[in-house]
Design a protein around this motif. Structure first.
Motif, PDB file in Angstrom:
ATOM      1  N   LEU A  23       3.987  91.227  90.375  1.00 42.85           N
ATOM      2  CA  LEU A  23       4.234  91.898  91.656  1.00 42.85           C
ATOM      3  C   LEU A  23       5.648  92.456  91.764  1.00 42.85           C
ATOM      4  O   LEU A  23       5.850  93.504  92.370  1.00 42.85           O
ATOM      5  CB  LEU A  23       3.979  90.925  92.812  1.00 42.85           C
ATOM      6  CG  LEU A  23       2.541  90.457  93.006  1.00 42.85           C
ATOM      7  CD1 LEU A  23       2.466  89.435  94.127  1.00 42.85           C
ATOM      8  CD2 LEU A  23       1.629  91.641  93.309  1.00 42.85           C
ATOM      9  N   ARG A  24       6.626  91.716  91.205  1.00 40.58           N
ATOM     10  CA  ARG A  24       8.024  92.133  91.306  1.00 40.58           C
ATOM     11  C   ARG A  24       8.689  91.951  89.944  1.00 40.58           C
ATOM     12  O   ARG A  24       9.364  90.950  89.705  1.00 40.58           O
ATOM     13  CB  ARG A  24       8.764  91.312  92.371  1.00 40.58           C
ATOM     14  CG  ARG A  24       8.320  91.543  93.812  1.00 40.58           C
ATOM     15  CD  ARG A  24       8.658  92.957  94.283  1.00 40.58           C
ATOM     16  NE  ARG A  24       8.410  93.132  95.700  1.00 40.58           N
ATOM     17  CZ  ARG A  24       7.228  93.410  96.242  1.00 40.58           C
ATOM     18  NH1 ARG A  24       6.161  93.538  95.453  1.00 40.58           N
ATOM     19  NH2 ARG A  24       7.090  93.575  97.548  1.00 40.58           N
ATOM     20  N   PRO A  25       8.510  92.911  89.036  1.00 38.95           N
ATOM     21  CA  PRO A  25       9.096  92.801  87.689  1.00 38.95           C
ATOM     22  C   PRO A  25      10.617  92.628  87.704  1.00 38.95           C
ATOM     23  O   PRO A  25      11.179  92.096  86.736  1.00 38.95           O
ATOM     24  CB  PRO A  25       8.704  94.130  87.030  1.00 38.95           C
ATOM     25  CG  PRO A  25       7.495  94.589  87.792  1.00 38.95           C
ATOM     26  CD  PRO A  25       7.718  94.141  89.203  1.00 38.95           C
ATOM     27  N   SER A  26      11.261  93.066  88.767  1.00 41.96           N
ATOM     28  CA  SER A  26      12.721  92.967  88.838  1.00 41.96           C
ATOM     29  C   SER A  26      13.203  91.550  89.156  1.00 41.96           C
ATOM     30  O   SER A  26      14.392  91.254  89.027  1.00 41.96           O
ATOM     31  CB  SER A  26      13.258  93.926  89.908  1.00 41.96           C
ATOM     32  OG  SER A  26      12.728  93.603  91.187  1.00 41.96           O
ATOM     33  N   VAL A  27      12.294  90.674  89.566  1.00 41.20           N
ATOM     34  CA  VAL A  27      12.663  89.297  89.895  1.00 41.20           C
ATOM     35  C   VAL A  27      12.711  88.463  88.616  1.00 41.20           C
ATOM     36  O   VAL A  27      11.754  88.428  87.840  1.00 41.20           O
ATOM     37  CB  VAL A  27      11.663  88.667  90.892  1.00 41.20           C
ATOM     38  CG1 VAL A  27      11.993  87.193  91.121  1.00 41.20           C
ATOM     39  CG2 VAL A  27      11.703  89.416  92.217  1.00 41.20           C
ATOM     40  N   SER A  28      13.816  87.796  88.404  1.00 36.88           N
ATOM     41  CA  SER A  28      14.005  86.955  87.216  1.00 36.88           C
ATOM     42  C   SER A  28      13.947  85.485  87.620  1.00 36.88           C
ATOM     43  O   SER A  28      14.770  85.012  88.407  1.00 36.88           O
ATOM     44  CB  SER A  28      15.358  87.266  86.571  1.00 36.88           C
ATOM     45  OG  SER A  28      15.630  86.383  85.508  1.00 36.88           O
ATOM     46  N   VAL A  29      12.958  84.766  87.089  1.00 33.92           N
ATOM     47  CA  VAL A  29      12.841  83.330  87.357  1.00 33.92           C
ATOM     48  C   VAL A  29      13.781  82.591  86.396  1.00 33.92           C
ATOM     49  O   VAL A  29      13.543  82.543  85.187  1.00 33.92           O
ATOM     50  CB  VAL A  29      11.389  82.846  87.180  1.00 33.92           C
ATOM     51  CG1 VAL A  29      11.315  81.329  87.363  1.00 33.92           C
ATOM     52  CG2 VAL A  29      10.473  83.550  88.173  1.00 33.92           C
ATOM     53  N   LYS A  30      14.826  82.001  86.930  1.00 36.09           N
ATOM     54  CA  LYS A  30      15.860  81.370  86.099  1.00 36.09           C
ATOM     55  C   LYS A  30      15.468  79.987  85.611  1.00 36.09           C
ATOM     56  O   LYS A  30      15.928  79.547  84.553  1.00 36.09           O
ATOM     57  CB  LYS A  30      17.170  81.291  86.897  1.00 36.09           C
ATOM     58  CG  LYS A  30      17.794  82.650  87.192  1.00 36.09           C
ATOM     59  CD  LYS A  30      18.104  83.388  85.900  1.00 36.09           C
ATOM     60  CE  LYS A  30      18.779  84.728  86.152  1.00 36.09           C
ATOM     61  NZ  LYS A  30      19.042  85.460  84.889  1.00 36.09           N
ATOM     62  N   LYS A 100      -2.007  76.690  99.205  1.00 37.02           N
ATOM     63  CA  LYS A 100      -2.773  76.806  97.965  1.00 37.02           C
ATOM     64  C   LYS A 100      -4.262  76.609  98.252  1.00 37.02           C
ATOM     65  O   LYS A 100      -4.613  75.765  99.087  1.00 37.02           O
ATOM     66  CB  LYS A 100      -2.314  75.766  96.956  1.00 37.02           C
ATOM     67  CG  LYS A 100      -0.861  75.889  96.522  1.00 37.02           C
ATOM     68  CD  LYS A 100      -0.503  74.739  95.579  1.00 37.02           C
ATOM     69  CE  LYS A 100       0.939  74.819  95.135  1.00 37.02           C
ATOM     70  NZ  LYS A 100       1.316  73.664  94.283  1.00 37.02           N
ATOM     71  N   PRO A 101      -5.139  77.320  97.571  1.00 34.58           N
ATOM     72  CA  PRO A 101      -4.817  78.396  96.620  1.00 34.58           C
ATOM     73  C   PRO A 101      -4.530  79.692  97.374  1.00 34.58           C
ATOM     74  O   PRO A 101      -5.331  80.125  98.195  1.00 34.58           O
ATOM     75  CB  PRO A 101      -6.087  78.508  95.792  1.00 34.58           C
ATOM     76  CG  PRO A 101      -7.172  78.090  96.745  1.00 34.58           C
ATOM     77  CD  PRO A 101      -6.584  77.060  97.650  1.00 34.58           C
ATOM     78  N   PHE A 102      -3.381  80.291  97.117  1.00 31.47           N
ATOM     79  CA  PHE A 102      -3.044  81.536  97.791  1.00 31.47           C
ATOM     80  C   PHE A 102      -3.342  82.713  96.872  1.00 31.47           C
ATOM     81  O   PHE A 102      -3.433  82.577  95.653  1.00 31.47           O
ATOM     82  CB  PHE A 102      -1.584  81.554  98.244  1.00 31.47           C
ATOM     83  CG  PHE A 102      -0.591  81.255  97.161  1.00 31.47           C
ATOM     84  CD1 PHE A 102      -0.143  82.249  96.314  1.00 31.47           C
ATOM     85  CD2 PHE A 102      -0.097  79.964  96.995  1.00 31.47           C
ATOM     86  CE1 PHE A 102       0.770  81.981  95.317  1.00 31.47           C
ATOM     87  CE2 PHE A 102       0.825  79.675  95.997  1.00 31.47           C
ATOM     88  CZ  PHE A 102       1.256  80.691  95.159  1.00 31.47           C
ATOM     89  N   SER A 103      -3.498  83.871  97.467  1.00 31.40           N
ATOM     90  CA  SER A 103      -3.900  85.060  96.727  1.00 31.40           C
ATOM     91  C   SER A 103      -2.699  85.925  96.353  1.00 31.40           C
ATOM     92  O   SER A 103      -1.575  85.698  96.813  1.00 31.40           O
ATOM     93  CB  SER A 103      -4.874  85.894  97.566  1.00 31.40           C
ATOM     94  OG  SER A 103      -4.201  86.436  98.689  1.00 31.40           O
ATOM     95  N   GLU A 104      -2.956  86.917  95.550  1.00 29.35           N
ATOM     96  CA  GLU A 104      -1.930  87.903  95.193  1.00 29.35           C
ATOM     97  C   GLU A 104      -1.426  88.616  96.441  1.00 29.35           C
ATOM     98  O   GLU A 104      -0.230  88.878  96.585  1.00 29.35           O
ATOM     99  CB  GLU A 104      -2.517  88.900  94.195  1.00 29.35           C
ATOM    100  CG  GLU A 104      -1.546  89.936  93.686  1.00 29.35           C
ATOM    101  CD  GLU A 104      -2.159  90.823  92.622  1.00 29.35           C
ATOM    102  OE1 GLU A 104      -2.019  92.063  92.736  1.00 29.35           O
ATOM    103  OE2 GLU A 104      -2.778  90.278  91.690  1.00 29.35           O
TER     104      GLU A 104
END
Length: 253
Positions: A23-30, A100-104
């Motif tokens: 959904l958000r390619p710019s978000v980096s999960v550290k 949960k369970p949540f959707s896109e």
């Protein structure tokens, strides 16, 4: 944007990360952390990310213990299977509460909410934000409504209104005494004239007065059942996707 996932189920954390990337390619999960202890250690050593996705029940306790040790200053999106912690989550920087369970679509809406808050505060800094807060604080809404019944014009003070609902095709005011008056406006128009702090739009049919609320309880399918001091023609239910916003409104008094 840098993000952190605090989730004790490895498979769920990996799935959430994949969905975030989609959904958000710019978000980096550290980092993906599984416990209260690991989260406290990471945040103490690495500083604050820009966004945190946080489960409620972790491997060594509830996530709220993290807030007792670390001052979290970024927005938090809570992702949990338990609906009973929504009020605590709102107090803990929660901008959304995904069950949960949540959707896109649920996650997309949560991102949009975070981005909306970010844009708002970027646009309203300094005196602009102060002016906005001042305007909100003095906005008490309409004081009364002029109604017509039994060939007479009457004035109904707003603080005597328990709720307003759509009866057939027109809004009807219902007072704390159970008196009912049809008004010649749409419910949207009425809502815009009332204090958003005092009146809440439950759905397309109902506007309720905070003072009229008798109790709120959990209902089937993770909904909330709202009971008023004055009887309503039907049950007042709030869907699971709106419970956090409603509880936040209740809290902000």
């Amino acid at each position: 944007m840098n993000a952190l996932i605090i989730e004790d189920e490895i498979k769920a954390a990996r799935s959430l990360e994949n969905l975030i990337t989609k959904l958000r390619p710019s978000v980096s999960v550290k980092a993906k952390l599984q416990s209260v202890e690991a989260a406290i250690s990471y945040l103490s050593d690495n500083g604050m990310p820009e966004l945190i996705f946080m489960d409620i029940q972790l491997s060594d306790g509830l996530c709220f213990d993290i807030f007792k040790s670390v001052k979290i200053t970024c927005p938090v999106i809570f992702c949990t299977a338990y609906g009973e912690y929504a009020l605590e989550a709102i107090k803990a920087n929660g901008v959304d509460y995904l069950l949960k369970p949540f959707s896109e679509d649920d996650l997309r809406a949560a991102f949009e909410k975070v981005e909306g808050f970010r844009n708002f505060f970027q646009q309203h800094t300094g005196n602009g934000l102060e002016d906005l807060i001042r305007k909100i604080s003095v906005d008490e809404g309409k004081k009364s409504f002029l109604v017509f019944k039994n060939n007479k014009y009457l004035t109904v003070p707003t603080d005597q209104i328990a709720y307003i609902y759509i009866k057939y095709t027109s809004p009807a005011i219902v007072t704390f005494k159970g008196e009912e008056y049809i008004i010649n406006q749409s419910l949207d128009q009425v809502q815009n004239q009332l204090s958003a702090r005092q009146f809440y739009r439950l759905n397309r049919q109902y506007l309720i007065n905070f003072t009229a609320i008798r109790e709120v309880e959990h209902y089937f399918a993770r909904k909330l059942l709202v009971s008023l001091q004055v009887a309503t023609p039907e049950k007042l239910l709030i869907g699971k996707e709106k419970t956090a916003l409603f509880l936040q409104w209740l809290e902000e008094r």
